[in-house]
Design an enzyme around this catalytic site. Structure first.
Site, PDB file in Angstrom:
ATOM      1  N   LYS A  57     -18.482 -69.407  38.759  1.00  0.00           N
ATOM      2  CA  LYS A  57     -18.210 -70.805  38.400  1.00  0.00           C
ATOM      3  C   LYS A  57     -19.074 -71.218  37.203  1.00  0.00           C
ATOM      4  O   LYS A  57     -18.624 -71.965  36.327  1.00  0.00           O
ATOM      5  CB  LYS A  57     -18.474 -71.739  39.597  1.00  0.00           C
ATOM      6  CG  LYS A  57     -17.508 -71.596  40.753  1.00  0.00           C
ATOM      7  CD  LYS A  57     -16.067 -71.945  40.409  1.00  0.00           C
ATOM      8  CE  LYS A  57     -15.832 -73.425  40.189  1.00  0.00           C
ATOM      9  NZ  LYS A  57     -14.374 -73.733  40.038  1.00  0.00           N
ATOM     10  N   THR A  65     -18.763 -76.791  40.773  1.00  0.00           N
ATOM     11  CA  THR A  65     -19.614 -76.930  41.952  1.00  0.00           C
ATOM     12  C   THR A  65     -21.081 -77.127  41.570  1.00  0.00           C
ATOM     13  O   THR A  65     -21.519 -76.656  40.514  1.00  0.00           O
ATOM     14  CB  THR A  65     -19.484 -75.650  42.811  1.00  0.00           C
ATOM     15  OG1 THR A  65     -20.530 -75.630  43.787  1.00  0.00           O
ATOM     16  CG2 THR A  65     -19.642 -74.384  41.976  1.00  0.00           C
ATOM     17  N   ASP A  66     -21.837 -77.757  42.459  1.00  0.00           N
ATOM     18  CA  ASP A  66     -23.283 -77.900  42.225  1.00  0.00           C
ATOM     19  C   ASP A  66     -24.011 -76.565  42.413  1.00  0.00           C
ATOM     20  O   ASP A  66     -25.183 -76.441  42.059  1.00  0.00           O
ATOM     21  CB  ASP A  66     -23.880 -78.968  43.155  1.00  0.00           C
ATOM     22  CG  ASP A  66     -23.753 -78.643  44.638  1.00  0.00           C
ATOM     23  OD1 ASP A  66     -23.046 -77.671  44.993  1.00  0.00           O
ATOM     24  OD2 ASP A  66     -24.358 -79.367  45.457  1.00  0.00           O
ATOM     25  N   GLU A  67     -23.307 -75.561  42.972  1.00  0.00           N
ATOM     26  CA  GLU A  67     -23.983 -74.286  43.251  1.00  0.00           C
ATOM     27  C   GLU A  67     -24.394 -73.561  41.974  1.00  0.00           C
ATOM     28  O   GLU A  67     -25.219 -72.659  42.000  1.00  0.00           O
ATOM     29  CB  GLU A  67     -23.102 -73.411  44.163  1.00  0.00           C
ATOM     30  CG  GLU A  67     -22.776 -74.148  45.447  1.00  0.00           C
ATOM     31  CD  GLU A  67     -22.098 -73.309  46.523  1.00  0.00           C
ATOM     32  OE1 GLU A  67     -22.235 -72.089  46.515  1.00  0.00           O
ATOM     33  OE2 GLU A  67     -21.438 -73.929  47.384  1.00  0.00           O
ATOM     34  N   TYR A  74     -20.197 -66.047  43.690  1.00  0.00           N
ATOM     35  CA  TYR A  74     -19.334 -67.235  43.544  1.00  0.00           C
ATOM     36  C   TYR A  74     -19.900 -68.188  42.495  1.00  0.00           C
ATOM     37  O   TYR A  74     -19.212 -68.572  41.539  1.00  0.00           O
ATOM     38  CB  TYR A  74     -19.194 -67.965  44.892  1.00  0.00           C
ATOM     39  CG  TYR A  74     -18.645 -69.370  44.771  1.00  0.00           C
ATOM     40  CD1 TYR A  74     -17.353 -69.602  44.305  1.00  0.00           C
ATOM     41  CD2 TYR A  74     -19.425 -70.489  45.109  1.00  0.00           C
ATOM     42  CE1 TYR A  74     -16.851 -70.902  44.175  1.00  0.00           C
ATOM     43  CE2 TYR A  74     -18.928 -71.780  44.979  1.00  0.00           C
ATOM     44  CZ  TYR A  74     -17.645 -71.981  44.512  1.00  0.00           C
ATOM     45  OH  TYR A  74     -17.147 -73.267  44.377  1.00  0.00           O
TER      46      TYR A  74
HETATM   47  P1  NAD Z   1      -9.675 -73.501  48.224  1.00  0.00           P
HETATM   48  O1  NAD Z   1     -10.114 -72.090  48.358  1.00  0.00           O
HETATM   49  O2  NAD Z   1      -9.381 -74.304  49.437  1.00  0.00           O
HETATM   50  O3  NAD Z   1      -8.373 -73.579  47.293  1.00  0.00           O
HETATM   51  C1  NAD Z   1      -8.240 -72.829  46.121  1.00  0.00           C
HETATM   52  C2  NAD Z   1      -6.774 -72.857  45.710  1.00  0.00           C
HETATM   53  O4  NAD Z   1      -6.650 -72.093  44.495  1.00  0.00           O
HETATM   54  C3  NAD Z   1      -5.829 -72.231  46.740  1.00  0.00           C
HETATM   55  O5  NAD Z   1      -4.691 -73.061  46.931  1.00  0.00           O
HETATM   56  C4  NAD Z   1      -5.431 -70.905  46.110  1.00  0.00           C
HETATM   57  O6  NAD Z   1      -4.131 -70.479  46.485  1.00  0.00           O
HETATM   58  C5  NAD Z   1      -5.519 -71.231  44.629  1.00  0.00           C
HETATM   59  N1  NAD Z   1      -5.748 -70.023  43.813  1.00  0.00           N
HETATM   60  C6  NAD Z   1      -6.682 -69.057  44.029  1.00  0.00           C
HETATM   61  N2  NAD Z   1      -6.562 -68.079  43.104  1.00  0.00           N
HETATM   62  C7  NAD Z   1      -5.561 -68.456  42.276  1.00  0.00           C
HETATM   63  C8  NAD Z   1      -4.968 -67.870  41.124  1.00  0.00           C
HETATM   64  N3  NAD Z   1      -5.406 -66.694  40.651  1.00  0.00           N
HETATM   65  N4  NAD Z   1      -3.967 -68.527  40.498  1.00  0.00           N
HETATM   66  C9  NAD Z   1      -3.523 -69.724  40.968  1.00  0.00           C
HETATM   67  N5  NAD Z   1      -4.029 -70.307  42.081  1.00  0.00           N
HETATM   68  C10 NAD Z   1      -5.025 -69.680  42.720  1.00  0.00           C
HETATM   69  O7  NAD Z   1     -10.812 -74.195  47.340  1.00  0.00           O
HETATM   70  P2  NAD Z   1     -11.383 -75.691  47.394  1.00  0.00           P
HETATM   71  O8  NAD Z   1     -12.489 -75.742  48.381  1.00  0.00           O
HETATM   72  O9  NAD Z   1     -10.268 -76.639  47.503  1.00  0.00           O
HETATM   73  O10 NAD Z   1     -12.041 -75.783  45.934  1.00  0.00           O
HETATM   74  C11 NAD Z   1     -11.249 -76.203  44.818  1.00  0.00           C
HETATM   75  C12 NAD Z   1     -12.131 -76.204  43.582  1.00  0.00           C
HETATM   76  O11 NAD Z   1     -13.230 -77.093  43.753  1.00  0.00           O
HETATM   77  C13 NAD Z   1     -12.727 -74.833  43.255  1.00  0.00           C
HETATM   78  O12 NAD Z   1     -12.706 -74.669  41.860  1.00  0.00           O
HETATM   79  C14 NAD Z   1     -14.161 -74.932  43.769  1.00  0.00           C
HETATM   80  O13 NAD Z   1     -15.019 -74.092  43.032  1.00  0.00           O
HETATM   81  C15 NAD Z   1     -14.449 -76.400  43.536  1.00  0.00           C
HETATM   82  N6  NAD Z   1     -15.437 -76.997  44.472  1.00  0.00           N
HETATM   83  C16 NAD Z   1     -15.304 -76.829  45.821  1.00  0.00           C
HETATM   84  C17 NAD Z   1     -16.226 -77.444  46.665  1.00  0.00           C
HETATM   85  C18 NAD Z   1     -16.090 -77.332  48.169  1.00  0.00           C
HETATM   86  O14 NAD Z   1     -16.950 -77.848  48.895  1.00  0.00           O
HETATM   87  N7  NAD Z   1     -15.043 -76.735  48.714  1.00  0.00           N
HETATM   88  C19 NAD Z   1     -17.276 -78.219  46.144  1.00  0.00           C
HETATM   89  C20 NAD Z   1     -17.360 -78.350  44.748  1.00  0.00           C
HETATM   90  C21 NAD Z   1     -16.438 -77.749  43.924  1.00  0.00           C
HETATM   91  P1  TYD Z   2     -20.086 -72.920  53.537  1.00  0.00           P
HETATM   92  O1  TYD Z   2     -19.226 -73.903  54.263  1.00  0.00           O
HETATM   93  O2  TYD Z   2     -19.639 -71.508  53.422  1.00  0.00           O
HETATM   94  O3  TYD Z   2     -20.362 -73.544  52.084  1.00  0.00           O
HETATM   95  P2  TYD Z   2     -21.417 -73.074  50.933  1.00  0.00           P
HETATM   96  O4  TYD Z   2     -21.923 -71.728  51.268  1.00  0.00           O
HETATM   97  O5  TYD Z   2     -20.555 -73.059  49.704  1.00  0.00           O
HETATM   98  O6  TYD Z   2     -22.469 -74.126  50.903  1.00  0.00           O
HETATM   99  O7  TYD Z   2     -21.506 -72.919  54.223  1.00  0.00           O
HETATM  100  C1  TYD Z   2     -22.266 -74.116  54.375  1.00  0.00           C
HETATM  101  C2  TYD Z   2     -23.599 -73.741  54.971  1.00  0.00           C
HETATM  102  O8  TYD Z   2     -23.393 -73.265  56.309  1.00  0.00           O
HETATM  103  C3  TYD Z   2     -24.309 -72.615  54.244  1.00  0.00           C
HETATM  104  O9  TYD Z   2     -25.711 -72.868  54.255  1.00  0.00           O
HETATM  105  C4  TYD Z   2     -23.986 -71.383  55.063  1.00  0.00           C
HETATM  106  C5  TYD Z   2     -23.889 -71.928  56.476  1.00  0.00           C
HETATM  107  N1  TYD Z   2     -22.937 -71.252  57.388  1.00  0.00           N
HETATM  108  C6  TYD Z   2     -23.351 -70.866  58.655  1.00  0.00           C
HETATM  109  O10 TYD Z   2     -24.510 -71.062  59.049  1.00  0.00           O
HETATM  110  N2  TYD Z   2     -22.439 -70.268  59.482  1.00  0.00           N
HETATM  111  C7  TYD Z   2     -21.147 -70.029  59.082  1.00  0.00           C
HETATM  112  O11 TYD Z   2     -20.358 -69.449  59.886  1.00  0.00           O
HETATM  113  C8  TYD Z   2     -20.749 -70.440  57.780  1.00  0.00           C
HETATM  114  C9  TYD Z   2     -19.341 -70.187  57.295  1.00  0.00           C
HETATM  115  C10 TYD Z   2     -21.674 -71.062  56.964  1.00  0.00           C
END
Ligand code: NAD
Ligand code: TYD
Length: 352
Positions: free
Chosen positions: A162, A132-134, A158
């Site tokens: 990461k 993630t970019d975070e 988080y």
């Molecule tokens: P998500 O929470 O939707 O899915 C995570 C998956 O991992 C789930 O299916 C869960 O069952 C599985 N999992 C969790 N713990 C586990 C374990 N101990 N063993 C095996 N499986 C396990 O997450 P996402 O949003 O799809 O993100 C996927 C990846 O991409 C993550 O690594 C996240 O850090 C990265 N990422 C997410 C975003 C975003 O915007 N959602 C952006 C950049 C990077």
């Molecule tokens: P989120 O979807 O949790 O992603 P991330 O925190 O990883 O960027 O949140 C996106 C943005 O929205 C973040 O600035 C937090 C804000 N947010 C709210 O204002 N209300 C909400 O209920 C949630 C879940 C997030």
């Protein structure tokens, strides 16, 4: 013939990656390893679950023995690692779950891959960590973007977990010469997004006339990318990314939360046949998230210039598609919010 292990494939992004690989590469064998936590949902993959080149494995990456056994049994050529705890708010209340899965789980996976690959050399092998970019922290100067050279400065449990996992992946590349590649992506949105995250939560609450909780003043900025474009970038990096390198992925698409929520309200008013302005009345400012990062913004020039990837969708188009998907898949959303999907798929899997 390649055998690829995708972790976290039942989650939001992972399910789009699994679908892309299973359908685009029928000659590959795709294994989806997922623990099915609250965020994992096999309904996300119901359209491809019977594909001949696809196998689901239920398992936990924090279990080192399970992973060693798996790699002894399955001749894995490539790993695409997405399994993680992914929600910042949950990391504030339960940081240890993030240490276990994101840090310990990633090191377990690195060890299992290294130990099974090392005897025959690393030729043709690849370990890809999706991040993630975070990890770069929070931007305060509007001129600034995260580049691949931006120093790590994670601010939430988080992003700290990461960042730690990214460091371990690079350390294994350096120390053991493992063939690793990484990417750091901005916020994703699209179908199958778990409704604890901003966009699906707002769609769900607007539909149900519930308050729309905007943290703080709603001035925090996120850079949104359609999930299918992230999956396309992962495909590109897995196949063409240079080993040892990191690629930032983003859509040059920054939105203040409050502007995004207002846009969603207006799209939903139109789709639900409500007078314009109805849904916006549900906006409720609530206590800010602890340590809330102000702004994320990705400079994606490296992947665009070196690998030829670019986003395929404009944000408004992607958001319309996303809203349509959630309105057309209310059963998915209702099952997820009620928790029903877990018991249903658990019993289906047990019967196989
Ligand atoms: P998500 O929470 O939707 O899915 C995570 C998956 O991992 C789930 O299916 C869960 O069952 C599985 N999992 C969790 N713990 C586990 C374990 N101990 N063993 C095996 N499986 C396990 O997450 P996402 O949003 O799809 O993100 C996927 C990846 O991409 C993550 O690594 C996240 O850090 C990265 N990422 C997410 C975003 C975003 O915007 N959602 C952006 C950049 C990077
Ligand atoms: P989120 O979807 O949790 O992603 P991330 O925190 O990883 O960027 O949140 C996106 C943005 O929205 C973040 O600035 C937090 C804000 N947010 C709210 O204002 N209300 C909400 O209920 C949630 C879940 C997030």
């Amino acid at each position: 013939m390649k055998t690829i292990l995708i972790t976290g494939g039942a989650g939001f992004i992972g399910s789009h990656v699994v679908r892309l690989f299973v359908t685009k590469y029928p000659e590959y064998r795709i294994y989806n390893l997922d623990k099915l936590t609250y965020a994992g949902n096999l309904a996300n993959l119901s359209d491809i679950e019977d594909a001949p080149n696809y196998t689901f494995i239920k398992g936990d990456i924090t279990d080192a023995k399970f992973l060693e056994d798996l790699f002894a049994e399955v001749p894995v050529d490539g790993v695409i690692h997405l399994a993680a705890e992914s929600h910042v708010d949950r990391s504030i209340t339960d940081p240890m779950a993030f240490v276990m899965t994101n840090v310990v789980g990633t090191v377990n996976l690195l060890n299992a891959a290294k130990n099974s690959w090392v005897a025959n050399g690393f030729d043709g092998k690849r370990f890809y960590h999706v991040s993630t970019d975070e990890v770069y922290g929070s931007l305060h100067n509007p001129e600034e973007f995260f580049t691949e050279e931006t120093p790590y400065d994670p601010q939430s449990p988080y992003s700290a977990s990461k960042a730690a996992s990214d460091h371990f992946v690079r350390a294994y590349g350096n120390t053991y010469k493992m063939p690793v590649v990484l990417s750091n992506c901005s916020n994703n949105y699209g179908p199958n997004h778990f409704p604890e995250k901003l966009i699906p939560l707002m769609i769900h609450n607007i539909r149900n006339n519930k308050p729309l909780p905007v943290y703080g003043k709603g001035e925090n900025v996120r850079d949104w990318l359609y999930v299918v474009d992230h999956a396309r970038a992962i495909d590109t990096i897995f196949h063409n990314g240079k080993l040892g390198e990191t690629y930032n992925i983003g859509g040059f698409n920054e939105w203040r939360n409050i502007d995004l929520v207002n846009l969603l309200c207006s799209i939903m008013d139109r789709k639900l046949g409500r007078p314009e302005g109805t849904s916006a009345q549900l906006i409720t400012y609530v206590t800010d998230r602890a340590g809330h990062d102000l702004r994320y913004a990705i400079d994606a020039h490296k992947i665009m210039n070196e690998l030829g990837w670019e986003p395929s969708l404009q944000f408004e188009e992607g958001l319309e598609k996303t809203v349509d998907w959630f309105l057309n898949n209310q059963e998915w959303l209702d099952n997820v919010t009620s928790g029903n999907y877990q018991s249903y798929y658990e019993s289906m899997y047990a019967n196989r």
